[in-house]
Scaffold this active site. Structure first.
Site, PDB file in Angstrom:
ATOM      1  N   CYS A   1     -20.396 -17.132  -2.771  1.00  0.00           N
ATOM      2  CA  CYS A   1     -20.539 -16.175  -1.673  1.00  0.00           C
ATOM      3  C   CYS A   1     -20.128 -14.802  -2.191  1.00  0.00           C
ATOM      4  CB  CYS A   1     -19.662 -16.585  -0.494  1.00  0.00           C
ATOM      5  SG  CYS A   1     -19.658 -15.345   0.813  1.00  0.00           S
TER       6      CYS A   1
ATOM      7  N   ASP B   1     -17.077  -0.999   3.423  1.00  0.00           N
ATOM      8  CA  ASP B   1     -17.575  -2.101   2.604  1.00  0.00           C
ATOM      9  C   ASP B   1     -18.789  -2.767   3.250  1.00  0.00           C
ATOM     10  OD1 ASP B   1     -15.544  -1.534   0.943  1.00  0.00           O
ATOM     11  OD2 ASP B   1     -14.234  -3.150   1.648  1.00  0.00           O
TER      12      ASP B   1
ATOM     13  N   TYR C   1      17.998  10.307   6.937  1.00  0.00           N
ATOM     14  CA  TYR C   1      18.532   9.240   7.795  1.00  0.00           C
ATOM     15  C   TYR C   1      19.078   8.043   7.022  1.00  0.00           C
ATOM     16  CZ  TYR C   1      13.697   7.653   7.091  1.00  0.00           C
ATOM     17  OH  TYR C   1      12.501   7.300   6.537  1.00  0.00           O
TER      18      TYR C   1
ATOM     19  N   LYS D   1       9.601  -0.056  18.831  1.00  0.00           N
ATOM     20  CA  LYS D   1       8.394   0.776  18.873  1.00  0.00           C
ATOM     21  C   LYS D   1       8.032   1.161  20.313  1.00  0.00           C
ATOM     22  CE  LYS D   1       6.292   1.346  15.442  1.00  0.00           C
ATOM     23  NZ  LYS D   1       5.496   0.577  14.493  1.00  0.00           N
TER      24      LYS D   1
ATOM     25  N   GLU E   1      18.361   6.307  16.926  1.00  0.00           N
ATOM     26  CA  GLU E   1      17.791   7.596  16.539  1.00  0.00           C
ATOM     27  C   GLU E   1      16.277   7.491  16.556  1.00  0.00           C
ATOM     28  OE1 GLU E   1      19.607   6.579  12.797  1.00  0.00           O
ATOM     29  OE2 GLU E   1      17.902   7.459  11.738  1.00  0.00           O
TER      30      GLU E   1
ATOM     31  N   CYS F   1     -16.561 -19.626   5.631  1.00  0.00           N
ATOM     32  CA  CYS F   1     -17.734 -19.840   4.788  1.00  0.00           C
ATOM     33  C   CYS F   1     -17.365 -20.875   3.732  1.00  0.00           C
ATOM     34  CB  CYS F   1     -18.108 -18.512   4.142  1.00  0.00           C
ATOM     35  SG  CYS F   1     -19.140 -18.684   2.698  1.00  0.00           S
TER      36      CYS F   1
ATOM     37  N   ASP G   1       7.506   9.796  12.661  1.00  0.00           N
ATOM     38  CA  ASP G   1       6.209   9.328  12.174  1.00  0.00           C
ATOM     39  C   ASP G   1       5.738  10.246  11.051  1.00  0.00           C
ATOM     40  OD1 ASP G   1       3.947   7.893  11.921  1.00  0.00           O
ATOM     41  OD2 ASP G   1       3.030   8.539  13.799  1.00  0.00           O
TER      42      ASP G   1
ATOM     43  N   LYS H   1      12.456   7.292  15.514  1.00  0.00           N
ATOM     44  CA  LYS H   1      11.732   6.868  14.319  1.00  0.00           C
ATOM     45  C   LYS H   1      10.654   7.920  14.079  1.00  0.00           C
ATOM     46  CE  LYS H   1       9.472   2.905  12.235  1.00  0.00           C
ATOM     47  NZ  LYS H   1       8.249   3.541  11.741  1.00  0.00           N
TER      48      LYS H   1
ATOM     49  N   CYS I   1     -22.702 -18.438   7.050  1.00  0.00           N
ATOM     50  CA  CYS I   1     -22.108 -17.209   6.536  1.00  0.00           C
ATOM     51  C   CYS I   1     -23.171 -16.109   6.507  1.00  0.00           C
ATOM     52  CB  CYS I   1     -21.562 -17.453   5.135  1.00  0.00           C
ATOM     53  SG  CYS I   1     -21.035 -15.936   4.325  1.00  0.00           S
TER      54      CYS I   1
ATOM     55  N   CYS J   1     -23.896 -15.209   2.603  1.00  0.00           N
ATOM     56  CA  CYS J   1     -24.524 -16.079   1.608  1.00  0.00           C
ATOM     57  C   CYS J   1     -25.309 -17.225   2.238  1.00  0.00           C
ATOM     58  CB  CYS J   1     -23.474 -16.630   0.637  1.00  0.00           C
ATOM     59  SG  CYS J   1     -22.389 -17.854   1.378  1.00  0.00           S
TER      60      CYS J   1
HETATM   61  S1  IVH Z   1      15.792   3.626   8.209  1.00  0.00           S
HETATM   62  C1  IVH Z   1      16.620   0.367   5.062  1.00  0.00           C
HETATM   63  N1  IVH Z   1      15.424   5.468  10.032  1.00  0.00           N
HETATM   64  O1  IVH Z   1      10.084   3.931   9.131  1.00  0.00           O
HETATM   65  C2  IVH Z   1      16.008   1.070   6.210  1.00  0.00           C
HETATM   66  N2  IVH Z   1      13.523   4.700   8.828  1.00  0.00           N
HETATM   67  O2  IVH Z   1       8.852   1.357   9.463  1.00  0.00           O
HETATM   68  C3  IVH Z   1      15.553   2.426   5.878  1.00  0.00           C
HETATM   69  N3  IVH Z   1      11.438   5.836   9.421  1.00  0.00           N
HETATM   70  O3  IVH Z   1      10.092   3.117   5.736  1.00  0.00           O
HETATM   71  C4  IVH Z   1      14.761   3.062   6.933  1.00  0.00           C
HETATM   72  N4  IVH Z   1      12.290   7.194  10.917  1.00  0.00           N
HETATM   73  O4  IVH Z   1       9.832   5.609   6.399  1.00  0.00           O
HETATM   74  C5  IVH Z   1      14.835   4.687   9.110  1.00  0.00           C
HETATM   75  N5  IVH Z   1      15.239   7.138  11.621  1.00  0.00           N
HETATM   76  C6  IVH Z   1      14.670   6.353  10.716  1.00  0.00           C
HETATM   77  C7  IVH Z   1      13.297   6.423  10.445  1.00  0.00           C
HETATM   78  C8  IVH Z   1      12.755   5.571   9.494  1.00  0.00           C
HETATM   79  C9  IVH Z   1      11.191   6.828  10.286  1.00  0.00           C
HETATM   80  C10 IVH Z   1      10.411   5.189   8.594  1.00  0.00           C
HETATM   81  C11 IVH Z   1      10.775   4.929   7.163  1.00  0.00           C
HETATM   82  C12 IVH Z   1      10.619   3.451   6.982  1.00  0.00           C
HETATM   83  C13 IVH Z   1       9.672   3.121   8.082  1.00  0.00           C
HETATM   84  C14 IVH Z   1       9.750   1.653   8.459  1.00  0.00           C
END
Ligand code: IVH
Length: 713
Positions: free
Chosen positions: A461, A52, A239, A327, A129, A455, A133, A131, A437, A440
């Site tokens: 603007c 943009d 999951y 995380k 478990e 601004c 990606d 997470k 700004c 503008c």
């Molecule tokens: S549980 C109601 N378990 O992370 C909760 N999510 O940042 C349902 N994700 O939208 C999610 N691994 O796409 C769950 N072992 C895991 C996961 C997981 C990846 C993702 C999922 C969620 C996102 C949230």
């Protein structure tokens, strides 16, 4: 530095004619590359804000030198072509996201909040478990047959990607012994090996490559041609679940085991613990194993194991109270700060953006990062504290030319964390933040207590006007198919759409011939006609979306929903905002009475409705709309629409749980008894509130009576 890179430092006013010509050529080239990268799917080379900014610079130069406007001028290109796309699927049960924790303390706090909510429940077991990606997918089975597959979308409505999901080997098409209705949720991802092979094949054919496995998985799942998806090796871990005709099990762990028995891949690192320290030890094990797993993960998810407790804990607006994502630490890299640009947002906020020599951080090339505000650049935090102390405890400021440390945590915008003073050249100067700004020229001022300089140009603007329009058409707001950020910006620059109301008069002004629109690049007969139809579809709009779309400061999607359910109709909402005076009167008190609305948001709402220009623009917009009243949640519940007060000791639930449960049934929970109270729930030890309720003749129930009334006994 090449001649070209230094040119982009020159402000538009200062460009000579020759420089302007060179700069227009450079911008045309850069924007064409960005467009190509964007349209060839999921491989953007710059973020929206950067795009943009370039587009605006281009427009400003063209305005100054109209004769230099190029035949291939980027301002003549509308950008994203409206995609025919996928059909939509409304999720039977909303797809939620997760709240995040970043260190051990956050996880202890999560455990404490679970315990507090449930009220000292003894031992609590959690599962842990990885997470994954990737991107989440919901699969619906009816009587064992896969009926459809939908992406998450905005959580309520996703895209129908059934044909593509059927090409994924780890998704069964048919399952035996499943409940009649079974929605299985999980993550679609691509392994490192498959990702590398895919990119190698594409490089060989001279095609584009993907930045990371997540983008590759997203691009592959969202192919309109399922045969392309079939050729892209995708995998799926289950999951979670959505709608079920009968429960899967009593615990998370057993439910996952059942999904595995149905034939789904489930993550082998899923384990159950009763001690937080053991949970955290498992986190570290997974973190150590991360590089050898063969697929990307970005943290560890903890979930309360007992499903009856999950049900009691329930959800906040978009995240469960019974789960959290822990995380992994953000990834870091050092790079050179080439320039600081100022972007102007929808509420006029001047946001400094670091333009960086491109550097790879966690697999993604980063060339822009946020610098937050002027205090942050100077080295101070929001309370005036020093955030980057040097050896003497003095703040280290950030200067153009510095070496800076950049980090990225998950999807969030990259940030500049630190600066290396040892590598600072002696001729650098502290950054001086603009007080007007840059878009503008209006004064940009900082109000007391606000870290942000704004601004004061309002709708005059162009940056604010464009950002407001972008917000207006965004997902969660009007979300008009075929009218995205790029198109509204183009329409603004053309003078076709200056404020939201103008969108709804486009057909009347340009409709019959469609000539002007359809001759534009990216638009044909069909897409222009589709656009007008998509606009007409949104003339009926739910109240919450309208409130959110107005783009009032501090009013996000959740707050807009709160306001909509509290006031019910546009007429009631508009009347209340008109009547309210900041700091006094009934309308103000009622606004503050809404759980989740504080003084800052309330003040911002009332100010917006009392600012003449803004108010007139809202009125012009609403004249084109039919606003749908907000559905009161669970109208069939015996307490829906009632105002309930809890007092005394509750024995079967905590106060927080009682309140959340009552609200989920459509009741309003107030803190004190008044004429408006419909029901008092009094436990042992109730005092003055019970007395007052008796005097006012309000119905009084004990805890068991309440549970019987709402059917939880
Ligand atoms: S549980 C109601 N378990 O992370 C909760 N999510 O940042 C349902 N994700 O939208 C999610 N691994 O796409 C769950 N072992 C895991 C996961 C997981 C990846 C993702 C999922 C969620 C996102 C949230």
């Amino acid at each position: 530095m090449s001649a070209d890179t230094s040119l982009d430092q020159v402000s538009v006013d200062a460009l000579t004619r020759d420089q302007a010509e060179a700069e227009l050529a450079r911008l045309a080239d850069l924007l064409a590359q960005a467009n190509a990268a964007y349209h060839t799917n999921d491989a953007p080379v710059m973020d929206d804000a950067g795009y943009d900014a370039l587009k605006r610079r281009n427009a400003a130069i063209e305005a100054r030198f109209p004769n230099l406007k190029r035949a291939d001028s980027p301002s003549e290109q509308v950008g994203a072509k409206p995609s025919d796309g996928f059909g939509k699927i409304t999720h039977a049960v909303r797809m939620m996201s997760l709240s995040n924790g970043f260190d051990d303390a956050d996880i202890h706090e999560f455990d404490a909040s679970v315990r507090k909510y449930l009220g000292a429940p003894g031992e609590i077991a959690y599962t842990a478990e990885p997470k994954i990606d990737g991107l989440s997918l919901s699969l619906r089975y009816e009587r064992g047959e896969l009926i459809h597959a939908a992406t998450r979308g905005d959580g309520a409505v996703g895209e129908n990607v059934t044909a593509n999901a059927r090409t994924i080997a780890s998704i069964p098409q048919h399952i035996d012994g499943a409940p009649d209705i079974l929605e299985v949720r999980g993550e679609v991802y691509m392994t490192h090996a498959d990702f590398a092979a895919l990119n190698a094949r594409h490089t060989e054919r001279g095609g584009k490559t993907f930045a990371n496995p997540r983008n590759a998985a997203a691009g592959s799942l969202r192919q309109l041609d399922p045969e392309i998806t079939r050729a892209r090796p995708l995998a799926f871990f289950a999951y979670a679940w959505g709608e079920l005709s009968e429960p899967l099990a009593e615990t998370q762990m057993e439910a996952i085991e059942r999904l595995a028995a149905f034939g789904f891949a489930t993550n082998p690192l899923t384990k159950r613990f009763t001690e937080i320290d053991a949970l955290l030890a498992h986190y570290r094990e997974i973190e150590t194993a991360r590089a050898t797993l063969g697929y990307d993960i970005d943290g560890v998810v903890y979930k309360v194991d007992r499903l009856d407790l999950q049900r009691r804990l329930g959800f906040r607006s978009t995240t469960p109270r019974w789960a959290i994502a822990h995380k992994f630490p953000a990834e870091l890299a050092w790079t050179h700060l080439e320039a600081i640009d100022i972007q102007v947002g929808r509420t006029g906020a001047l946001s400094p953006v670091a333009r960086l020599s491109p550097v790879t951080v966690g697999g993604v090339v980063v060339s822009n990062a946020t610098l937050h505000n002027e205090d942050y650049i100077a080295g101070y935090g929001s309370k005036g504290e020093v955030i980057r102390p040097d050896e003497e405890g003095q703040p280290k400021d950030i200067r153009v030319g510095d070496w800076v440390q950049v980090y990225r945590a998950g999807d969030v915008i990259p940030k500049v964390a630190d600066v290396d003073l040892a590598r600072r050249k002696s001729d650098t100067l502290p950054y001086s933040f603009p007080t007007t700004c840059p878009q503008c020229g209006s004064d940009a001022i900082r109000e007391e207590g606000d870290a942000v300089r704004r601004c004061t140009g309002g709708m005059i603007c162009p940056a604010q006007a464009v950002e407001k329009l972008k917000h207006f058409v965004s997902r969660g707001a009007f979300d008009i198919e075929g009218l995205g950020a790029k198109q509204v910006e183009q329409f603004y620059l053309d003078g076709w759409v200056r404020e939201p109301a103008d969108i709804f008069t486009l057909r009347a002004r340009f409709g019959s011939g469609l000539q002007q629109l359809k001759n534009r690049e990216g638009w044909g007969d069909k897409s222009a006609a589709n656009l007008f139809e998509a606009i007409d579809e949104k003339r009926n709009i739910p109240l919450s979306k309208l409130i959110f779309a107005l783009g009032i400061r501090h009013v996000g999607e959740n707050s807009a929903t709160l306001l909509a359910t509290s006031y019910g109709s546009w007429e009631a909402f508009e009347r209340a905002m008109t009547q309210a005076e900041i700091g006094s009167g009934t309308a103000w008190a009622e606004l503050l009475d809404i759980d989740g609305v504080g003084e800052v948001m309330a003040g911002s709402l009332v100010a917006a409705f009392h600012q003449e220009g803004e108010r007139a623009s809202i009125d012009r917009l609403v004249a084109h709309l039919t606003v749908e009243d907000a559905a009161r949640p669970k109208a069939d519940s015996p307490v829906s629409g009632k105002t309930v007060v809890f007092t005394g000791t509750l024995e079967k639930m905590t106060r927080a749980e009682a309140k959340a449960r009552a609200e989920s049934l459509g009741a309003k929970v107030a803190g004190s008894v008044s004429k408006k109270t419909d029901l008092l729930v009094a436990g042992p030890g109730a005092g003055s509130k019970e007395k007052k309720a008796t005097e006012l003749g309000i119905e009084i129930l004990d805890e068991d009576g309440w549970l019987a009334l709402i059917g939880d006994a």
